[in-house]
Design a protein around this motif. Structure first.
Motif, short mmCIF file in Angstrom:
data_model
loop_
_atom_site.label_atom_id
_atom_site.label_comp_id
_atom_site.label_asym_id
_atom_site.label_seq_id
_atom_site.Cartn_x
_atom_site.Cartn_y
_atom_site.Cartn_z
N ALA A 37 46.64 -82.64 33.97
CA ALA A 37 47.22 -83.58 33.00
C ALA A 37 48.59 -84.05 33.46
O ALA A 37 48.95 -85.21 33.25
CB ALA A 37 47.30 -82.92 31.63
N ARG A 38 49.37 -83.14 34.07
CA ARG A 38 50.74 -83.53 34.47
C ARG A 38 50.72 -84.55 35.61
O ARG A 38 51.57 -85.45 35.63
CB ARG A 38 51.56 -82.29 34.84
CG ARG A 38 51.07 -81.50 36.06
CD ARG A 38 51.78 -80.16 36.15
NE ARG A 38 51.50 -79.43 37.39
CZ ARG A 38 50.40 -78.76 37.63
NH1 ARG A 38 49.43 -78.71 36.72
NH2 ARG A 38 50.24 -78.12 38.79
N ASN A 40 48.13 -86.60 36.17
CA ASN A 40 47.60 -87.82 35.57
C ASN A 40 48.71 -88.62 34.89
O ASN A 40 48.75 -89.86 34.97
CB ASN A 40 46.51 -87.48 34.55
CG ASN A 40 45.22 -87.01 35.21
OD1 ASN A 40 45.01 -87.21 36.41
ND2 ASN A 40 44.36 -86.36 34.45
N LEU A 41 49.62 -87.89 34.23
CA LEU A 41 50.77 -88.54 33.61
C LEU A 41 51.63 -89.22 34.67
O LEU A 41 52.09 -90.36 34.48
CB LEU A 41 51.61 -87.51 32.84
CG LEU A 41 52.95 -88.00 32.28
CD1 LEU A 41 52.73 -89.14 31.27
CD2 LEU A 41 53.71 -86.84 31.61
N ALA A 42 51.84 -88.52 35.80
CA ALA A 42 52.65 -89.10 36.88
C ALA A 42 52.03 -90.39 37.41
O ALA A 42 52.74 -91.37 37.68
CB ALA A 42 52.81 -88.08 38.01
N VAL A 43 50.70 -90.40 37.55
CA VAL A 43 50.02 -91.59 38.07
C VAL A 43 50.11 -92.76 37.08
O VAL A 43 50.39 -93.90 37.46
CB VAL A 43 48.55 -91.27 38.40
CG1 VAL A 43 47.77 -92.53 38.72
CG2 VAL A 43 48.48 -90.29 39.57
N ALA A 189 57.34 -81.32 33.25
CA ALA A 189 57.53 -81.02 34.67
C ALA A 189 58.03 -79.59 34.90
O ALA A 189 59.17 -79.28 34.57
CB ALA A 189 58.52 -82.01 35.28
N PRO A 190 57.20 -78.70 35.47
CA PRO A 190 57.69 -77.37 35.86
C PRO A 190 58.84 -77.52 36.84
O PRO A 190 58.84 -78.43 37.68
CB PRO A 190 56.46 -76.73 36.52
CG PRO A 190 55.30 -77.49 35.97
CD PRO A 190 55.77 -78.88 35.78
N PRO A 191 59.86 -76.66 36.77
CA PRO A 191 61.06 -76.82 37.60
C PRO A 191 60.79 -77.01 39.08
O PRO A 191 61.42 -77.85 39.73
CB PRO A 191 61.84 -75.52 37.34
CG PRO A 191 61.45 -75.13 35.96
CD PRO A 191 60.01 -75.52 35.82
N ASN A 249 52.68 -86.93 24.30
CA ASN A 249 54.11 -86.64 24.46
C ASN A 249 54.38 -85.30 25.13
O ASN A 249 55.28 -85.17 25.95
CB ASN A 249 54.81 -86.66 23.10
CG ASN A 249 55.24 -88.06 22.69
OD1 ASN A 249 55.79 -88.80 23.50
ND2 ASN A 249 54.98 -88.42 21.45
N THR A 250 53.59 -84.28 24.78
CA THR A 250 53.83 -82.93 25.28
C THR A 250 52.50 -82.27 25.66
O THR A 250 51.43 -82.71 25.22
CB THR A 250 54.50 -82.04 24.21
OG1 THR A 250 53.60 -81.88 23.10
CG2 THR A 250 55.80 -82.67 23.72
N PRO A 251 52.56 -81.20 26.46
CA PRO A 251 51.32 -80.47 26.77
C PRO A 251 50.63 -79.92 25.53
O PRO A 251 49.39 -79.88 25.47
CB PRO A 251 51.81 -79.33 27.68
CG PRO A 251 53.09 -79.82 28.27
CD PRO A 251 53.72 -80.67 27.20
N GLU A 252 51.43 -79.53 24.53
CA GLU A 252 50.86 -78.95 23.31
C GLU A 252 49.99 -79.95 22.55
O GLU A 252 49.02 -79.56 21.88
CB GLU A 252 51.96 -78.45 22.37
CG GLU A 252 52.73 -77.24 22.90
CD GLU A 252 53.96 -77.64 23.70
OE1 GLU A 252 54.90 -76.82 23.78
OE2 GLU A 252 53.98 -78.75 24.26
N THR A 253 50.32 -81.24 22.64
CA THR A 253 49.56 -82.24 21.88
C THR A 253 48.50 -82.96 22.72
O THR A 253 47.78 -83.81 22.20
CB THR A 253 50.53 -83.30 21.31
OG1 THR A 253 51.25 -83.92 22.38
CG2 THR A 253 51.51 -82.67 20.33
N HIS A 254 48.38 -82.60 23.99
CA HIS A 254 47.39 -83.23 24.85
C HIS A 254 46.01 -82.68 24.53
O HIS A 254 45.81 -81.47 24.41
CB HIS A 254 47.74 -82.97 26.32
CG HIS A 254 47.07 -83.91 27.28
ND1 HIS A 254 45.73 -83.80 27.61
CD2 HIS A 254 47.54 -84.98 27.96
CE1 HIS A 254 45.42 -84.77 28.47
NE2 HIS A 254 46.50 -85.50 28.70
N THR A 255 45.04 -83.56 24.39
CA THR A 255 43.72 -83.13 23.91
C THR A 255 42.80 -82.57 24.99
O THR A 255 41.89 -81.80 24.70
CB THR A 255 42.99 -84.31 23.23
OG1 THR A 255 42.93 -85.41 24.15
CG2 THR A 255 43.73 -84.74 21.98
#
Length: 494
Positions: A37-38, A40-43, A189-191, A249-255
């Motif tokens: 997902a992270r 995919n967000l970047a793309v 984004a993980p550090p 918006n956040t990983p917690e709300t991603h389906t």
């Protein structure tokens, strides 16, 4: 006794940025990159910033075709120092687009007007994104800019005042986008993946420039300049639909995010994010590391915006390329920058994760390369006279090296205060927008006769500002989460 909070000294002054301590934090196993997902967000963000910069820079090429050549000759004559070298083009080009009698000063105000709107929404955009998330803010920012772009031909027909107002409104829409994206990455984004993820997403801006400059030239040549704005406006609306449908918006709300990836992201950020309701404005504005980013951002953007808005003019009036060649050659430097951004993001995180380089060291080294390198080649470009190949080569190298900054000061906001990264970017980008407002106007005023010597002055000023910003950031920049950006729980825990 060592603090049980990884990377934090017992006095709670700051969280260390060294890689071993980051790795030592209890966190879930790193989630796979493929189909994550992270990424995919970047793309999707990549294509968003592609559209964003296409909408921003298309006027730089179209303006060359919008201005009546008789007005240009009367008020801002093409330099005769360099010989006409473009081959006579036998292709019959379309010239149905309406022409306007705008002198050089008017053109400078038209190009700079975008930034009068852009500067207003930087800090509000960062603040709103920190409270409600960046998804809708970024989406509607690009949508608004796309819709206004569709009305550019009508505004130009009404008059120069209407066009300036419309461009300022486009700036209002775009102003929220970078702070909104930074706010989203503070949760995504993980550090140890920040450089990679952010460089991918923001590299879209460079590719947008690469594609839109020559494509705008081709559209102007074979159709007319009005279709430049219709085409990119429609592309922006299509992107908006995909963004709203696929992003959270956040990983917690991603389906559709996997449980492993969600746990990986949340655990990697848990000791770096603050849950404070209020924004520590006073401490934030007194932070020297923040002002180091401000100075670097301002300095870098002076060169960036000067070239972004005036490179097509330089290609046409000094090096004397035609509109078709102009669009293509003006895009070459940004293709190099795009490649550099992608590769530098990979290199920066590799140095941190595998070679144990501190975040501070990586940010400063990449900023030095990305600011002093461009300064050297920019000055060199002004001193090689009418050697067209060398001029394009030096401008390309200058802009390419600037790509290192994408893994330098450009993402340092997330290092020093991830919880407030959107607000910090809003602050730094407010100052960094000033060059976009005044740079083209100053450059136009310094080049009334469009001589090589006059353009040398423009390049010298940009290079000097770049070098100053690089030195200032090297002296005062930091790579760790600042004390004011953490919860009291994290600050005082021993």
């Amino acid at each position: 006794m060592r603090s049980p909070v990884p990377g934090q000294s017992p006095d709670g002054e700051k969280v260390s940025d060294s890689t071993p301590l980051l790795q030592g934090a209890p966190q879930a196993e790193a989630a796979p990159v493929c189909c994550s997902a992270r990424y995919n967000l970047a793309v999707l963000a990549f294509f968003g910033f592609f559209v964003l910069y296409a909408l921003r820079v298309n006027l730089s090429v179209a303006l060359v075709d919008m201005v009546d050549s008789n007005t240009t000759l009367a008020n801002n004559r093409t330099s005769k120092e360099c010989a006409e070298h473009s081959a006579s083009n036998k292709v019959i080009r379309n010239q149905t687009g309406k022409r306007y009698k705008w002198d050089a000063e008017t053109q400078g105000w038209i190009l700079g007007s975008f930034f009068y709107g852009y500067i207003i929404t930087q800090i509000p955009g960062g603040y709103v994104a920190s409270k409600v998330g960046g998804k809708l803010l970024l989406g509607f920012g690009i949508l608004g800019t796309s819709v206004f772009t569709l009305f550019t031909p009508i505004a130009a027909d009404i008059g120069v005042g209407a066009l300036i107002v419309l461009r300022a409104l486009e700036g209002l829409g775009e102003g929220v986008t970078f702070p909104a994206m930074h706010a989203m990455w503070s949760s995504w984004a993980p550090p140890l993946e920040r450089s990679k993820l952010l460089s991918i997403s923001y590299a879209g801006a460079q590719l947008g420039t690469v594609i839109s400059l020559p494509l705008s030239g081709i559209i102007c040549f074979y159709m007319n300049w009005t279709y430049v704005f219709y085409f990119f406006g429609i592309v922006g609306i299509i992107w908006f639909v995909l963004w709203i449908w696929l992003v959270s918006n956040t990983p917690e709300t991603h389906t559709t995010i996997s449980h492993q990836e969600k746990e990986y992201i949340i655990s990697s950020l848990k000791n770096q994010l603050s849950s404070q309701k209020s924004v520590p404005w006073k401490s934030m504005l007194k932070s020297l590391p923040l002002w180091a980013i401000v100075v670097a951002h301002f300095s870098y953007n002076w060169t960036f915006y000067t070239l972004l808005t005036l490179l097509p003019t330089y290609m046409k009036e000094i090096l004397r390329f035609n509109v078709q060649e102009n669009g293509i050659l003006s895009a070459v430097p940004y293709f190099g920058c795009w490649l550099c951004m992608i590769m530098s993001g990979q290199a920066a995180d590799y140095l941190r994760a595998k070679w144990n380089f501190s975040t501070e060291c990586v940010r400063k080294v990449f900023s030095l390369i990305g600011m002093i390198g461009p300064a050297v080649f920019l000055v060199a470009a002004g001193f090689i006279g009418c050697d067209y190949s060398l001029a394009v080569a030096f401008l390309t190298i200058s802009t390419t090296l600037g790509g290192f900054c994408s893994s330098g000061f450009s993402i340092n906001h997330l290092d020093i205060a991830p919880s407030y990264a959107g607000i910090l970017l809003g602050i730094t980008n407010t100052f960094a927008t000033i060059p976009g407002m005044v740079g083209p106007v100053i450059a136009k005023s310094l080049t009334p006769e469009n001589t090589i010597r006059e353009w040398q002055t423009v390049f010298w000023i940009a290079a000097a500002i770049n070098v100053f910003g690089a030195i200032f950031f090297t002296l005062f920049g930091k790579g760790e989460v600042q004390n004011w950006a953490l919860d009291d729980h994290h600050r005082h825990r021993n």
